[in-house]
Design an enzyme around this catalytic site. Structure first.
Site, PDB file in Angstrom:
ATOM      1  N   CYS A 108      -6.411  -4.209  -7.073  1.00 38.92           N
ATOM      2  CA  CYS A 108      -5.164  -3.449  -6.968  1.00 38.92           C
ATOM      3  C   CYS A 108      -4.410  -3.479  -8.290  1.00 38.92           C
ATOM      4  O   CYS A 108      -3.879  -2.459  -8.735  1.00 38.92           O
ATOM      5  CB  CYS A 108      -4.301  -4.004  -5.839  1.00 38.92           C
ATOM      6  SG  CYS A 108      -2.717  -3.136  -5.638  1.00 38.92           S
ATOM      7  N   CYS A 204      -1.839  -7.298   1.390  1.00 38.08           N
ATOM      8  CA  CYS A 204      -0.710  -6.415   1.689  1.00 38.08           C
ATOM      9  C   CYS A 204      -0.965  -5.490   2.871  1.00 38.08           C
ATOM     10  O   CYS A 204      -0.074  -5.262   3.690  1.00 38.08           O
ATOM     11  CB  CYS A 204      -0.352  -5.601   0.451  1.00 38.08           C
ATOM     12  SG  CYS A 204      -1.692  -4.556  -0.176  1.00 38.08           S
TER      13      CYS A 204
END
Length: 377
Positions: A108, A204
């Site tokens: 990410c 997340c």
């Protein structure tokens, strides 16, 4: 080296990645105080489950907006969900399907925060971006180095090791010189909405839900046998993808006759036979490795390391630096450690350091046993 002094910042436009947390909030505030022209940008990286109890995106956006309103800056929003799915999540699923344990935060950072976000910010006319990561940067001899954050409990260089020096050179890290209590104190002093907001943990897009419940939405489970190192079947697992090396909880194999009271740990994930191999004791010899083989190496700066070379390494976040010797192999790199390393896990990252400098790292492919007598099948 601290980020540029106010005299160096005149008219420089910085877009801060606003997550809705305290670290990015204080980063934006500090940059304003240093004289930068500051704007914020909130990234939406996940589309699934919006509006459910697991997704905090709307709350995070509201917090980011409240902070931007408080300090008087504009907040942009951008949707990188498609990029996240293609470049992070599909790899995450492929790794679990292959029986490995990936770290999506590293991808990410490389593909979204320091690529998609950076490109978008430049398109908006930014000179620099900024994030709330606990790392530092140093410009030296025509390159930009990534340094550990000053707070050893919060240093996040492990997660940024795959970001190139060119991207680091375009990024400011205002809280990298601070310790977490200082950051919270600054937020409280300025009455920021995120001052007492707890830090986010875990992956997340999974949020607070059970990991197994999330994963089975995307990958079919393949139940199999749980065996001891002697080959005795003592239970069944719901799927190798739900387990990782060194795991103790959730095995469901307590109370076995003549087994003693020591807890069981995952030692091996046998993909060929779809078997989970377990053993008793936190210090079971099969849990320890002397060396590892790594591939997909990313160096922050492409410099000649003159291998073999003595460095330190981390095989997991927040691990203390482990002395090792790094050498090149035919297909990648081999790190041989001075001390036994517990639960070295294929799919996770090994990150290399030279003092406070984060050099880069790669994906662990194979963990070699500490000694030949501990060789695994």
């Amino acid at each position: 080296m601290r980020d540029p002094a106010p005299s160096d910042t005149q008219k420089k436009r910085v877009i801060v990645g606003m997550s809705g947390g305290v670290d990015s909030s204080v980063s934006a505030l500090l940059l304003m105080e240093q004289g930068y022209q500051v704007e914020g940008l909130f990234m939406k990286n996940w589309e699934e489950d919006d509006g459910t109890e697991y997704c905090t995106a709307m709350d995070d956006l509201a917090d980011a907006q409240a902070v931007c309103d408080k300090i008087g800056i504009k907040l942009h929003t951008a949707n990188f969900a498609a990029e996240y799915w293609d470049n992070v999540f599909e790899h995450f699923l492929a790794e679990y399907k292959a029986g490995r344990t990936p770290n999506p935060d590293i991808l990410c950072n490389r593909e979204i925060k320091f690529k998609a976000f950076l490109d978008y910010a430049m398109m908006l006319g930014a000179d620099l971006i900024a994030t709330g990561h606990y790392v530092r940067r140093r410009d030296i001899d025509g390159r930009t180095e990534l340094l550990k954050g000053l707070d050893p409990n919060k240093d996040q260089s492990y997660f940024l090791h795959a970001v190139g020096g060119e991207q680091i050179a375009k990024t400011l890290f205002p809280v990298g010189e601070l310790e977490k209590p200082e950051v919270r104190a600054i937020a409280e002093k300025h009455d920021l909405a995120t001052a007492k907001k707890k830090d986010s943990t875990g992956i997340c897009f999974i949020g607070e839900r059970r990991f197994s419940d999330f994963l089975k939405q995307y990958l079919p489970a393949q139940p199999g046998e749980i065996k001891t190192t002697e080959g005795e079947v003592i239970g069944r697992h719901h799927g190798l993808m739900y387990h990782t090396i060194g795991q103790r909880q959730g095995l469901g194999i307590g109370g076995l006759k003549d087994a003693g009271e020591e807890p069981w740990y995952v030692l091996i994930k046998d993909l060929e036979h779809n078997e989970l191999i377990v053993g008793q004791g936190n210090d079971h010899p099969w849990l320890f490795s002397r060396a590892l083989l790594a591939s997909d190496i990313y160096w922050v700066n492409p410099i000649d390391l003159s291998l073999p070379r003595r460095l330190t390494a981390k095989v997991r976040y927040r691990q203390s630096d482990q002395p090792c010797t790094l050498e090149k192999t035919t297909n990648g790199y081999r790190a041989t450690f001075d001390d036994p390393q517990r639960a070295v896990t294929p799919g996770q990252s090994v990150v290399f350091y030279d003092g406070e400098i984060c050099l880069g790292g790669g994906v662990i492919e194979v963990a070699e046993p500490w000694s030949s007598k501990d060789a695994r099948p």
